[in-house]
Design a protein around this motif. Structure first.
Motif, PDB file in Angstrom:
ATOM      1  N   UNK A  68       0.867  -1.170   0.000  1.00  0.00           N
ATOM      2  CA  UNK A  68       0.000   0.000   0.000  1.00  0.00           C
ATOM      3  C   UNK A  68       0.908   1.225   0.000  1.00  0.00           C
ATOM      4  N   UNK A  69       0.570   2.246  -0.757  1.00  0.00           N
ATOM      5  CA  UNK A  69       1.439   3.429  -0.872  1.00  0.00           C
ATOM      6  C   UNK A  69       1.725   4.075   0.479  1.00  0.00           C
ATOM      7  N   UNK A  70       0.853   3.872   1.471  1.00  0.00           N
ATOM      8  CA  UNK A  70       1.063   4.452   2.804  1.00  0.00           C
ATOM      9  C   UNK A  70       2.219   3.783   3.549  1.00  0.00           C
ATOM     10  N   UNK A  71       2.591   2.575   3.121  1.00  0.00           N
ATOM     11  CA  UNK A  71       3.703   1.868   3.759  1.00  0.00           C
ATOM     12  C   UNK A  71       5.050   2.408   3.310  1.00  0.00           C
ATOM     13  N   UNK A  72       5.073   3.110   2.178  1.00  0.00           N
ATOM     14  CA  UNK A  72       6.318   3.621   1.616  1.00  0.00           C
ATOM     15  C   UNK A  72       6.562   5.039   2.115  1.00  0.00           C
ATOM     16  N   UNK A  73       7.734   5.263   2.671  1.00  0.00           N
ATOM     17  CA  UNK A  73       8.072   6.587   3.198  1.00  0.00           C
ATOM     18  C   UNK A  73       8.822   7.448   2.189  1.00  0.00           C
ATOM     19  N   UNK A  74       9.387   6.789   1.157  1.00  0.00           N
ATOM     20  CA  UNK A  74      10.100   7.528   0.118  1.00  0.00           C
ATOM     21  C   UNK A  74      10.065   6.727  -1.179  1.00  0.00           C
ATOM     22  N   UNK A  75       9.633   7.370  -2.249  1.00  0.00           N
ATOM     23  CA  UNK A  75       9.641   6.754  -3.573  1.00  0.00           C
ATOM     24  C   UNK A  75      10.889   7.203  -4.319  1.00  0.00           C
ATOM     25  N   UNK A  76      11.590   6.265  -4.910  1.00  0.00           N
ATOM     26  CA  UNK A  76      12.770   6.555  -5.715  1.00  0.00           C
ATOM     27  C   UNK A  76      12.374   6.536  -7.184  1.00  0.00           C
ATOM     28  N   UNK A  77      12.958   7.425  -7.948  1.00  0.00           N
ATOM     29  CA  UNK A  77      12.716   7.451  -9.379  1.00  0.00           C
ATOM     30  C   UNK A  77      13.202   6.142  -9.984  1.00  0.00           C
ATOM     31  N   UNK A  78      12.384   5.518 -10.810  1.00  0.00           N
ATOM     32  CA  UNK A  78      12.751   4.256 -11.437  1.00  0.00           C
ATOM     33  C   UNK A  78      12.280   4.278 -12.875  1.00  0.00           C
ATOM     34  N   UNK A  79      13.155   3.859 -13.789  1.00  0.00           N
ATOM     35  CA  UNK A  79      12.835   3.911 -15.212  1.00  0.00           C
ATOM     36  C   UNK A  79      13.720   2.934 -15.972  1.00  0.00           C
ATOM     37  N   UNK A  80      13.449   2.776 -17.253  1.00  0.00           N
ATOM     38  CA  UNK A  80      14.224   1.888 -18.112  1.00  0.00           C
ATOM     39  C   UNK A  80      15.193   2.716 -18.950  1.00  0.00           C
ATOM     40  N   UNK A  81      16.392   2.157 -19.128  1.00  0.00           N
ATOM     41  CA  UNK A  81      17.402   2.798 -19.971  1.00  0.00           C
ATOM     42  C   UNK A  81      17.873   1.777 -21.001  1.00  0.00           C
TER      43      UNK A  81
END
Length: 158
Positions: free
Chosen positions: A61-74
């Motif tokens: 659940x998004x409430x469990x996450x305290x920080x989102x890191x940018x993630x993408x494909x290269x």
């Protein structure tokens, strides 16, 4: 790797640089941009599914996450793709941990007659290390309006 047994058993340990580091990251906590290209989304989804089935990432659940890191494909040479977890903000707030890994020359020096050799695929080696429970909420990422958290060590982390 020196200290490998402890890292495997306990997980990657977390030491904050400052008392306010956690609050700073939590203020920055936001769902980051989605992968923009359709081809990138397809590859991201494939890799994420492999990480989910391998126990490297879990859906939360998004409430469990305290920080989102940018993630993408290269894109990589040869038409392959690589998933990037940009954890620079997290890295700025934690004390770096250094591990000494043996070099090839050192391994060759230690070889003796009748020793056996094997080829190691280190592509996902760090994903086999646990992430300490207190670190996982800061190892978040989002994709397709879903939230995920790393429970296995990722290359993007210090």
């Amino acid at each position: 790797m020196i200290g490998a047994k402890e890292v495997m058993e306990i997980g990657a340990q977390l030491m904050w640089k400052h008392k306010g580091s956690q609050r700073k990251l939590e203020r920055l906590c936001k769902v980051t941009r989605e992968e923009s290209s359709m081809e990138g989304k397809v590859h991201f989804r494939d890799i994420l599914e492999k990480e989910l089935s391998g126990g490297v990432v879990k859906e939360v659940d998004s409430k469990e996450t305290r920080h989102f890191n940018l993630s993408y494909m290269a894109p990589k040479k040869g038409g392959k793709w690589m998933k990037v977890l940009d954890s620079r903000k997290l890295n700025e707030e934690i004390v770096k941990t250094h591990f000494k890994m043996e070099e090839v020359r050192q391994v060759v020096k230690s070889m003796q007659k009748r020793d056996f050799a094997t080829i190691l695929d280190l592509k996902s080696a760090y994903h086999h290390d646990k992430v300490e429970k207190s670190l996982s909420p800061y190892m978040g990422l989002s994709f397709d309006n879903r939230s995920f958290m790393y429970v296995g060590m990722s290359f993007g982390w210090t």
